[in-house]
Every structure is written in C-alpha cells, then in structure tokens.
Design an enzyme around this catalytic site. Structure first.
Site, PDB file in Angstrom:
ATOM      1  N   ASN A   7      42.151 -38.908 -57.452  1.00 32.55           N
ATOM      2  CA  ASN A   7      43.230 -39.815 -57.633  1.00 32.55           C
ATOM      3  C   ASN A   7      42.694 -40.981 -56.602  1.00 32.55           C
ATOM      4  O   ASN A   7      43.158 -41.107 -55.479  1.00 32.55           O
ATOM      5  CB  ASN A   7      44.338 -39.477 -57.251  1.00 32.55           C
ATOM      6  CG  ASN A   7      45.688 -40.182 -57.448  1.00 32.55           C
ATOM      7  OD1 ASN A   7      45.310 -41.245 -58.002  1.00 32.55           O
ATOM      8  ND2 ASN A   7      46.816 -39.868 -57.257  1.00 32.55           N
ATOM      9  N   ARG A  90      42.282 -39.398 -62.211  1.00 33.52           N
ATOM     10  CA  ARG A  90      43.507 -40.130 -62.663  1.00 33.52           C
ATOM     11  C   ARG A  90      42.838 -41.510 -62.950  1.00 33.52           C
ATOM     12  O   ARG A  90      41.994 -42.010 -62.229  1.00 33.52           O
ATOM     13  CB  ARG A  90      44.337 -40.168 -61.494  1.00 33.52           C
ATOM     14  CG  ARG A  90      45.582 -41.050 -61.987  1.00 33.52           C
ATOM     15  CD  ARG A  90      46.566 -40.879 -60.707  1.00 33.52           C
ATOM     16  NE  ARG A  90      47.830 -41.751 -60.984  1.00 33.52           N
ATOM     17  CZ  ARG A  90      48.658 -42.047 -60.220  1.00 33.52           C
ATOM     18  NH1 ARG A  90      48.623 -41.798 -58.943  1.00 33.52           N
ATOM     19  NH2 ARG A  90      49.722 -42.756 -60.620  1.00 33.52           N
ATOM     20  N   HIS A 179      52.700 -43.594 -64.688  1.00 29.09           N
ATOM     21  CA  HIS A 179      53.202 -42.317 -63.846  1.00 29.09           C
ATOM     22  C   HIS A 179      53.138 -41.248 -64.922  1.00 29.09           C
ATOM     23  O   HIS A 179      54.007 -40.280 -64.725  1.00 29.09           O
ATOM     24  CB  HIS A 179      54.522 -42.447 -63.229  1.00 29.09           C
ATOM     25  CG  HIS A 179      54.933 -43.263 -61.948  1.00 29.09           C
ATOM     26  ND1 HIS A 179      55.882 -44.093 -61.896  1.00 29.09           N
ATOM     27  CD2 HIS A 179      53.857 -43.315 -60.853  1.00 29.09           C
ATOM     28  CE1 HIS A 179      55.676 -44.517 -60.450  1.00 29.09           C
ATOM     29  NE2 HIS A 179      54.463 -44.220 -59.996  1.00 29.09           N
ATOM     30  N   ARG A 239      57.749 -53.996 -55.427  1.00 24.45           N
ATOM     31  CA  ARG A 239      57.983 -54.744 -56.514  1.00 24.45           C
ATOM     32  C   ARG A 239      59.404 -55.037 -57.125  1.00 24.45           C
ATOM     33  O   ARG A 239      60.193 -54.156 -56.878  1.00 24.45           O
ATOM     34  CB  ARG A 239      57.244 -53.827 -57.892  1.00 24.45           C
ATOM     35  CG  ARG A 239      55.874 -53.600 -57.596  1.00 24.45           C
ATOM     36  CD  ARG A 239      55.211 -52.830 -58.924  1.00 24.45           C
ATOM     37  NE  ARG A 239      54.154 -52.412 -58.678  1.00 24.45           N
ATOM     38  CZ  ARG A 239      53.541 -51.015 -58.563  1.00 24.45           C
ATOM     39  NH1 ARG A 239      54.328 -50.386 -58.804  1.00 24.45           N
ATOM     40  NH2 ARG A 239      52.414 -50.600 -58.471  1.00 24.45           N
ATOM     41  N   GLU A 386      50.995 -34.018 -59.999  1.00 28.28           N
ATOM     42  CA  GLU A 386      50.147 -34.714 -60.808  1.00 28.28           C
ATOM     43  C   GLU A 386      48.761 -34.060 -60.574  1.00 28.28           C
ATOM     44  O   GLU A 386      48.040 -34.284 -61.801  1.00 28.28           O
ATOM     45  CB  GLU A 386      50.040 -36.243 -60.324  1.00 28.28           C
ATOM     46  CG  GLU A 386      51.323 -36.817 -60.655  1.00 28.28           C
ATOM     47  CD  GLU A 386      51.582 -38.104 -59.785  1.00 28.28           C
ATOM     48  OE1 GLU A 386      51.836 -38.182 -58.563  1.00 28.28           O
ATOM     49  OE2 GLU A 386      51.314 -39.156 -60.309  1.00 28.28           O
TER      50      GLU A 386
HETATM   51  P1  ADP Z   1      54.009 -43.203 -53.974  1.00 30.80           P
HETATM   52  O1  ADP Z   1      54.734 -43.890 -55.041  1.00 30.80           O
HETATM   53  O2  ADP Z   1      53.121 -43.939 -53.027  1.00 30.80           O
HETATM   54  O3  ADP Z   1      53.345 -42.093 -54.383  1.00 30.80           O
HETATM   55  P2  ADP Z   1      55.992 -41.436 -52.909  1.00 30.80           P
HETATM   56  O4  ADP Z   1      56.254 -40.855 -54.212  1.00 30.80           O
HETATM   57  O5  ADP Z   1      55.123 -40.714 -51.885  1.00 30.80           O
HETATM   58  O6  ADP Z   1      55.140 -42.597 -52.949  1.00 30.80           O
HETATM   59  O7  ADP Z   1      57.414 -42.060 -52.311  1.00 30.80           O
HETATM   60  C1  ADP Z   1      57.258 -42.664 -50.989  1.00 30.80           C
HETATM   61  C2  ADP Z   1      58.657 -43.219 -51.173  1.00 30.80           C
HETATM   62  O8  ADP Z   1      59.569 -41.963 -50.547  1.00 30.80           O
HETATM   63  C3  ADP Z   1      58.930 -44.056 -49.718  1.00 30.80           C
HETATM   64  O9  ADP Z   1      59.661 -45.112 -49.619  1.00 30.80           O
HETATM   65  C4  ADP Z   1      59.360 -42.945 -48.573  1.00 30.80           C
HETATM   66  O10 ADP Z   1      60.232 -43.795 -47.451  1.00 30.80           O
HETATM   67  C5  ADP Z   1      60.253 -42.310 -49.427  1.00 30.80           C
HETATM   68  N1  ADP Z   1      60.722 -40.916 -48.808  1.00 30.80           N
HETATM   69  C6  ADP Z   1      60.020 -39.929 -48.472  1.00 30.80           C
HETATM   70  N2  ADP Z   1      60.632 -39.037 -47.645  1.00 30.80           N
HETATM   71  C7  ADP Z   1      61.832 -39.465 -47.718  1.00 30.80           C
HETATM   72  C8  ADP Z   1      63.152 -38.833 -47.207  1.00 30.80           C
HETATM   73  N3  ADP Z   1      63.005 -37.708 -46.517  1.00 30.80           N
HETATM   74  N4  ADP Z   1      64.125 -39.454 -47.365  1.00 30.80           N
HETATM   75  C9  ADP Z   1      64.284 -40.909 -47.835  1.00 30.80           C
HETATM   76  N5  ADP Z   1      62.966 -41.171 -48.418  1.00 30.80           N
HETATM   77  C10 ADP Z   1      61.956 -40.718 -48.339  1.00 30.80           C
END
Ligand code: ADP
Length: 401
Positions: A7, A90, A179, A239, A386
């Site tokens: 990915n 991916r 996604h 975004r 994923e």
């Molecule tokens: P990506 O789209 O890059 O795959 P992720 O699905 O890993 O991103 O999500 C990242 C987001 O999730 C970030 O904004 C992060 O702050 C939020 N996040 C992760 N853990 C927590 C948590 N425990 N509480 C609040 N937000 C969280």
C-alpha cells in the site's frame, strides 16, 4: 498462499505478508519519508519491532529495503522471498476502466498508467511499486485492488455531476469514491452480523485522516461522499470536503492568495491546508479534540462542523437507502474517538438512532456494538482491515485466472 500486500502512499510504503489459508499476518511494516531526509523502515513481527534507518530516494529503493527486512536473519520473518506466491497492490484509481480487482498484465498496467492523471499523488507511487515487484520478484503475479472499485455499483444519478455532459463523455469527470477496500471490509462484517438479510441497508463511515461515507444496499454501494478525487465530502485532516467552488475564484483575487493558480488552489489550499489543519492549526483529530476539551472555541467549532457534516450525510443516505439497519464507524477516528461518535449520534435520535453512552466511551479500537437499548438501528464500531481485503481479492483474481 503467502500474499505480499503493498500500500504505497506518496511518501510511504506499508506492507504485510498474509497467509491467506489462515488469514494470519506473518509480518508487517512501513517505510516512511521516501524521498525526504530521515527515511526509515519499521517492521513488526509477533509484537517485536525491527527498525532500519536508511535514506531511500524512491519507491523502488523502498521496496528493496522491504525485501531486505522481510528476509533479515534477525528481524525478518521469511527465509526467502521465494516463499511469496503473489503481490496484491492497493491502486488508487480504476476510473471507469476497472470495476473490480485485476491481474496486472502489460495491457492493464498501461491503462492504469493513463489513469495517473486521476490520482497524481498516489497512482504513480502505486505503479512504481508494481514495477519494483516485477523487477525484483519476476516470477510472482501482481494483482491491483482499486480504491474506487467497491463504489462501481453506484447508479448514474449518484455519480454524475451536473456539468456539461460532454465532460463526462470525453473526460470521464464523475464521482468515483475512494477507501473502497475499507468500505468493502466493514460492509462484509456488517452483512455477516445482519445474517445477510436480503435488502440490508448499511451506512459505513470511514473517519480518519481522510474520511468518507458510503450508503450500501444489499452489499452494493449506491452512493458515497468522495468524488472525482478524495477532496469531496466530509471535513478531513487537511481537506475542506464539500465547498462552493466559487470560493476559489473569490479568494484568487485577494492579494495574499495570488501565489495560487487554480491547480495549486485545489492541490495545496483545499487539499493540504484546509480541513482541521486550516481551522485549528492541527490536522490530527486527537490534538483538535484535546484543544476543544480545554476550551479552545475554534477547535470545538471544528469538531461540531465535522460531526454536523457526518450527520448530514447520514440523513441523505438514510433517505437514499429508504431506512437503515446498521450504522458502522471505522478508521482512526471512527474506531477510537468516542467524542466524535457521541457528537455525531447526538443529532440522530430523530431517525431512531441511539448509542449506549458507556459502551461508546469504553470502545477504543475494538469491535463493539455501541447501540442504545432502544435504538432502531444497530450502531457498530468495526476496525477496518484493508490489507485483508487486498489479500483475499488477490487470491480470488488468481483463482479466476
Ligand atoms: P489515514 O486516513 O491516514 O489512514 P487513520 O485512519 O489512521 O488515518 O486516522 C488518523 C486519525 O485518527 C487522526 O486524526 C488521529 O488523530 C485519529 N485518532 C487516532 N486515534 C485516536 C484516538 N484515540 N482519539 C481520537 N482520534 C484518534
């Protein structure tokens, strides 16, 4: 089979090797800061970490490093790369050419290449990875799993934009959605919980750094929030999501914004400088929530705006689906942020959707039913996977070959 799942992001390369017979992850890792000073690889095998700090200038060098790490006698988990049977990649954009995962052939690769314009940040990295596998592991097949494919079932009324029709015909400008592998995984889990009841109506919310939602009827997407590109829809880390395009024309006349042309307004201003980052100075939802809870009014407003936008899409999709059986939260925010789920759910009681507050507060990253006792709709937190979808699709495509 042992499938290597790759990915590639614009400056990162995540990988996993999955034994598809048992669906066990044999090892996984990430190369970060590709092409940026300070690149490194971090690999995890059975909970122990193995790190290599080395400059890698592009995705080809990153993949070489991955091979080295996987087969390292100390930190690795395979004796030889010859144990890998196939690679599943991916790939961001299938456009209208690919509505399902495909075997990479010279012909299909050439079509993916022409679609680089649809995803200039990610598609070149995805295709560079395929080339690297072909060069270093020439005997294994490569399968492309498109982020757009799961949304290919949308009807035209959902995917068309109201712009001159020739721009759809000539340039294929329409909503595609992204996604897809995540929405597909959690939909599969949702349908299993709903015992595959015919006509099941599910809304999936993938809320992360990038966020999107999908309305799924009978396992098929009928609408989704991202568009031609991942910019449309929800408020995200950097975004803007939905916005009046006239904002671009309006701001481009302002003196301090004259460094932007239309392309950089979209690529930089709306994609990289807006969302939570633009509103609060941080793109990370944890930080935004932290500020909001300590009284920062703009951070609180940003969380309210985010939740409100999700609520509006739930309302739209409730109507599009003709009701709802299950609402699913996934992604970094959806899985972990009870605060976000609570804010979103607070506006849904008019649809008979309620969550159990204590169950919601206790759920951080694990599979859980957070429905309220009187909720007419099941509300679930389902951690996404994923990579597993990519590995399963790789096996499916190869067995159909
Ligand atoms: P990506 O789209 O890059 O795959 P992720 O699905 O890993 O991103 O999500 C990242 C987001 O999730 C970030 O904004 C992060 O702050 C939020 N996040 C992760 N853990 C927590 C948590 N425990 N509480 C609040 N937000 C969280």
């Amino acid at each position: 089979m042992k499938v290597l799942v790759l990915n590639a992001g614009s400056s990162s390369l995540k990988y996993q090797v999955i034994d598809t017979d048992t669906e066990a992850v044999l090892g996984k890792g990430i190369v970060e800061r590709i092409g940026i000073a300070g690149s490194n690889l971090e690999q995890k095998v059975n909970g122990s970490k193995y790190i290599i700090n080395r400059e890698v200038k592009d995705h080809t060098e990153a993949f070489q490093l991955v091979i080295e790490a996987i087969t390292d006698t100390k930190g690795g988990f395979l004796k030889s790369v010859s144990e890998i049977d196939a690679a599943g990649h991916r790939v961001l954009h299938g456009a209208e050419d690919f509505k399902d995962s495909i075997l990479i052939t010279p012909e299909s690769f050439a079509i993916c290449k022409t679609n680089e314009v649809m995803g200039p940040l990610h598609q070149p990295a995805n295709l560079a990875c395929i080339k690297s596998v072909q060069a270093l592991l020439p005997n294994i097949p490569n399968v492309a799993v498109f982020d757009t494919a799961f949304h290919a079932t949308m009807p035209a009324k959902a995917y068309m934009y109201a712009i001159p029709y020739e721009d759809y015909k000539n340039h294929r400008v329409r909503r595609y959605g992204f996604h897809g592998t995540s929405h597909k995984y959690v939909t599969g889990e949702a349908l299993r919980l709903l015992k595959n009841k015919p006509g099941s109506r599910v809304i999936t919310c993938h809320l992360g750094n990038g966020s999107s939602m999908a309305a799924v009827k009978d396992g098929k997407v009928i609408d989704t929030s991202m568009g031609l590109t991942p910019l449309e829809g929800l408020i995200m880390g950097t975004r803007s999501g939905d916005i009046d395009p006239a904002v671009v024309a309006f701001l481009s006349n302002k003196e301090d914004k004259q460094q932007y042309n239309i392309k950089s307004f979209v690529d930089v201003y709306l994609n990289k400088k807006s969302g939570f980052l633009g509103l609060t100075g941080s793109s990370d939802f944890r930080e935004v929530t932290g500020k909001a809870k300590s009284g920062d009014e703009i951070a609180m407003l940003a969380v309210d705006m985010f939740a409100y936008r999700v609520q509006k899409y739930i309302g739209e999709y409730y109507v599009a689906l003709g009701g709802l059986d299950m609402l699913v939260f996934t992604g970094g925010i959806g899985e972990n942020a009870d605060f976000a789920r609570e804010k979103i759910a607070a506006g849904l009681s008019c649809l008979g959707i309620e969550i159990n507050d204590s169950q919601n507060k206790a759920t951080h990253g694990e599979f859980a039913d957070i429905s309220g006792a009187n909720s007419k709709v099941k509300v679930m937190v389902i951690p996404t996977n994923e990579e597993l979808v990519i590995a399963r699709d790789t096996v499916r495509v190869l067995s159909n070959k």
